[in-house]
Design an enzyme around this catalytic site. Structure first.
Site, PDB file in Angstrom:
ATOM      1  N   GLY A  45       0.576  -1.169  -0.352  1.00  0.00           N
ATOM      2  CA  GLY A  45      -0.137   0.241  -0.143  1.00  0.00           C
ATOM      3  C   GLY A  45       0.794   1.458  -0.233  1.00  0.00           C
ATOM      4  O   GLY A  45       0.797   2.114  -0.913  1.00  0.00           O
ATOM      5  N   GLU A  99       3.561   3.274   6.213  1.00  0.00           N
ATOM      6  CA  GLU A  99       2.637   3.135   6.421  1.00  0.00           C
ATOM      7  C   GLU A  99       1.263   4.072   5.566  1.00  0.00           C
ATOM      8  O   GLU A  99       1.882   5.499   5.706  1.00  0.00           O
ATOM      9  CB  GLU A  99       1.927   2.790   7.757  1.00  0.00           C
ATOM     10  CG  GLU A  99       1.951   1.687   8.092  1.00  0.00           C
ATOM     11  CD  GLU A  99       1.454   0.162   6.709  1.00  0.00           C
ATOM     12  OE1 GLU A  99       0.398   0.901   5.259  1.00  0.00           O
ATOM     13  OE2 GLU A  99       0.488  -1.034   7.046  1.00  0.00           O
ATOM     14  N   ASP A 100       0.222   3.477   4.216  1.00  0.00           N
ATOM     15  CA  ASP A 100      -0.439   3.932   4.191  1.00  0.00           C
ATOM     16  C   ASP A 100      -0.801   3.903   4.597  1.00  0.00           C
ATOM     17  O   ASP A 100      -1.746   5.721   4.779  1.00  0.00           O
ATOM     18  CB  ASP A 100      -1.098   3.056   2.398  1.00  0.00           C
ATOM     19  CG  ASP A 100      -1.296   2.294   3.220  1.00  0.00           C
ATOM     20  OD1 ASP A 100      -1.088   1.466   4.491  1.00  0.00           O
ATOM     21  OD2 ASP A 100      -1.984   1.324   2.290  1.00  0.00           O
ATOM     22  N   ASP A 103      -5.093   1.218  10.422  1.00  0.00           N
ATOM     23  CA  ASP A 103      -6.725   1.293  10.924  1.00  0.00           C
ATOM     24  C   ASP A 103      -7.250   0.731  12.269  1.00  0.00           C
ATOM     25  O   ASP A 103      -7.047   2.173  12.899  1.00  0.00           O
ATOM     26  CB  ASP A 103      -7.245   0.434   9.677  1.00  0.00           C
ATOM     27  CG  ASP A 103      -8.775   0.284   9.581  1.00  0.00           C
ATOM     28  OD1 ASP A 103      -9.253   0.196   9.997  1.00  0.00           O
ATOM     29  OD2 ASP A 103      -9.022  -0.487   8.606  1.00  0.00           O
ATOM     30  N   LYS A 131      -6.996   6.023  10.377  1.00  0.00           N
ATOM     31  CA  LYS A 131      -9.180   6.048  10.557  1.00  0.00           C
ATOM     32  C   LYS A 131      -9.222   6.876  12.635  1.00  0.00           C
ATOM     33  O   LYS A 131      -8.789   4.453  12.782  1.00  0.00           O
ATOM     34  CB  LYS A 131      -9.341   4.755  10.504  1.00  0.00           C
ATOM     35  CG  LYS A 131      -9.370   5.076   9.480  1.00  0.00           C
ATOM     36  CD  LYS A 131     -10.319   3.515   7.851  1.00  0.00           C
ATOM     37  CE  LYS A 131     -10.641   3.346   6.962  1.00  0.00           C
ATOM     38  NZ  LYS A 131     -10.334   1.720   6.125  1.00  0.00           N
ATOM     39  N   PHE A 152     -13.841   2.681   3.379  1.00  0.00           N
ATOM     40  CA  PHE A 152     -13.459   1.698   3.138  1.00  0.00           C
ATOM     41  C   PHE A 152     -12.588   3.546   1.869  1.00  0.00           C
ATOM     42  O   PHE A 152     -13.544   3.560   1.165  1.00  0.00           O
ATOM     43  CB  PHE A 152     -13.661   0.936   2.355  1.00  0.00           C
ATOM     44  CG  PHE A 152     -12.978   0.255   2.075  1.00  0.00           C
ATOM     45  CD1 PHE A 152     -11.218  -0.326   2.062  1.00  0.00           C
ATOM     46  CD2 PHE A 152     -12.477   0.107   0.064  1.00  0.00           C
ATOM     47  CE1 PHE A 152     -10.985  -1.328   1.693  1.00  0.00           C
ATOM     48  CE2 PHE A 152     -11.390  -0.364  -0.004  1.00  0.00           C
ATOM     49  CZ  PHE A 152     -10.375  -1.306   0.747  1.00  0.00           C
ATOM     50  N   ARG A 165      -4.947   0.651  -7.025  1.00  0.00           N
ATOM     51  CA  ARG A 165      -3.510   1.066  -6.894  1.00  0.00           C
ATOM     52  C   ARG A 165      -2.989   2.475  -7.327  1.00  0.00           C
ATOM     53  O   ARG A 165      -2.568   3.549  -6.365  1.00  0.00           O
ATOM     54  CB  ARG A 165      -2.359   0.223  -6.220  1.00  0.00           C
ATOM     55  CG  ARG A 165      -2.714  -1.140  -5.108  1.00  0.00           C
ATOM     56  CD  ARG A 165      -1.569  -1.377  -4.937  1.00  0.00           C
ATOM     57  NE  ARG A 165      -2.220  -2.959  -4.360  1.00  0.00           N
ATOM     58  CZ  ARG A 165      -1.806  -3.118  -3.212  1.00  0.00           C
ATOM     59  NH1 ARG A 165      -1.810  -1.774  -1.993  1.00  0.00           N
ATOM     60  NH2 ARG A 165      -2.263  -4.153  -2.354  1.00  0.00           N
TER      61      ARG A 165
HETATM   62  P1  IMP Z   1      -4.976  -2.383  10.690  1.00  0.00           P
HETATM   63  O1  IMP Z   1      -4.177  -4.095  11.023  1.00  0.00           O
HETATM   64  O2  IMP Z   1      -6.492  -2.431  10.735  1.00  0.00           O
HETATM   65  O3  IMP Z   1      -4.517  -0.242  11.056  1.00  0.00           O
HETATM   66  O4  IMP Z   1      -4.576  -2.053   8.850  1.00  0.00           O
HETATM   67  C1  IMP Z   1      -3.887  -1.305   8.067  1.00  0.00           C
HETATM   68  C2  IMP Z   1      -3.574  -2.000   6.737  1.00  0.00           C
HETATM   69  O5  IMP Z   1      -4.818  -2.718   6.738  1.00  0.00           O
HETATM   70  C3  IMP Z   1      -3.026  -1.150   6.368  1.00  0.00           C
HETATM   71  O6  IMP Z   1      -2.038  -1.374   5.656  1.00  0.00           O
HETATM   72  C4  IMP Z   1      -3.570  -0.875   4.206  1.00  0.00           C
HETATM   73  O7  IMP Z   1      -3.149  -2.122   3.909  1.00  0.00           O
HETATM   74  C5  IMP Z   1      -4.969  -1.722   5.355  1.00  0.00           C
HETATM   75  N1  IMP Z   1      -6.417  -0.783   4.970  1.00  0.00           N
HETATM   76  C6  IMP Z   1      -7.348  -0.444   6.113  1.00  0.00           C
HETATM   77  N2  IMP Z   1      -8.147   0.395   5.530  1.00  0.00           N
HETATM   78  C7  IMP Z   1      -7.788   0.268   4.519  1.00  0.00           C
HETATM   79  C8  IMP Z   1      -8.782   1.225   3.389  1.00  0.00           C
HETATM   80  O8  IMP Z   1      -9.608   1.815   3.738  1.00  0.00           O
HETATM   81  N3  IMP Z   1      -8.624   0.928   2.290  1.00  0.00           N
HETATM   82  C9  IMP Z   1      -8.037   0.091   1.861  1.00  0.00           C
HETATM   83  N4  IMP Z   1      -6.171  -0.668   2.997  1.00  0.00           N
HETATM   84  C10 IMP Z   1      -6.961  -0.187   3.919  1.00  0.00           C
HETATM   85 MG    MG Z   2      -0.547  -2.024   4.096  1.00  0.00          MG
END
Ligand code: IMP
Ligand code: MG
Length: 175
Positions: A45, A99-100, A103, A131, A152, A165
């Site tokens: 990402g 990181e992108d 979440d 988020k 999302f 992407r």
């Molecule tokens: P986390 O482990 O829940 O914090 O998720 C983080 C990872 O999930 C990020 O590095 C993204 O690759 C992916 N991700 C989280 N939210 C989104 C979204 O809204 N769109 C696309 N990828 C997401």
């Molecule tokens: Mg990611």
């Protein structure tokens, strides 16, 4: 605009993204002036964000990609898989994880735990997006580009099931 079976609308324009990246780089340039950090972007990402970010950095730095995955389609699986893990290269270094999006924070928590095993000198987290409504905590995101809602999103490196992407803007799912 459609990606696979879902409708999306523009949420963050190219111009705003450039501005956000510029501001993040400016802060990192102040904090790391005279240092020699190791930038660790998280694939896949953050490949576009990190490419834009490093080109705005003024200090000497190196780049070492890692790949940890947790998402399937539109949801986190809650399980993090190391596909390209941290290595001994991080030992004694000032690390900036790029990181992108953070979440739930599950992925980053896992990565920070893995990274700590290799005894880096310092660790900071830079995420283009956060988020806060989903974030479960456990660590600090030192550099946040922009806080967003729980919707999302795709584009600028972020995908929906592998697609979207390459979009220049960030798009939000239409509800
Ligand atoms: P986390 O482990 O829940 O914090 O998720 C983080 C990872 O999930 C990020 O590095 C993204 O690759 C992916 N991700 C989280 N939210 C989104 C979204 O809204 N769109 C696309 N990828 C997401
Ligand atoms: Mg990611």
């Amino acid at each position: 605009m459609k990606v696979k079976d879902k409708e999306f609308e523009v949420y963050i324009t190219e111009a705003e993204l450039a501005e956000v990246v510029e501001q993040l780089a400016a802060r990192i340039n102040v904090d790391y002036a005279g240092k020699h950090p190791l930038i660790c972007p998280v694939l896949t990402g953050s490949f576009i964000f990190s490419a834009d970010l490093v080109r705005k950095l003024a200090m000497k730095c190196e780049v070492e990609f890692v790949k940890y995955t947790s998402y399937e389609g539109m949801h986190s699986t809650g399980k993090v898989q190391a596909q390209l893990p941290f290595t001994t290269k991080v030992k004694g270094r000032d690390i900036i994880i790029v990181e992108d999006i953070v979440d739930s924070g599950i992925s980053m928590n896992y990565m920070l735990h893995e990274l700590a095993k290799f005894e880096p000198a310092s660790v900071k987290v830079c995420s283009l997006l956060l988020k806060p409504g989903c974030f479960k905590g456990g660590f600090k995101v030192d550099y946040v580009g922009k806080e967003i809602g729980n919707d999302f999103i795709v584009g600028y490196g972020l995908d929906y099931d592998g697609e979207g992407r390459m979009l220049k803007e960030i798009y939000r799912i239409k509800s």
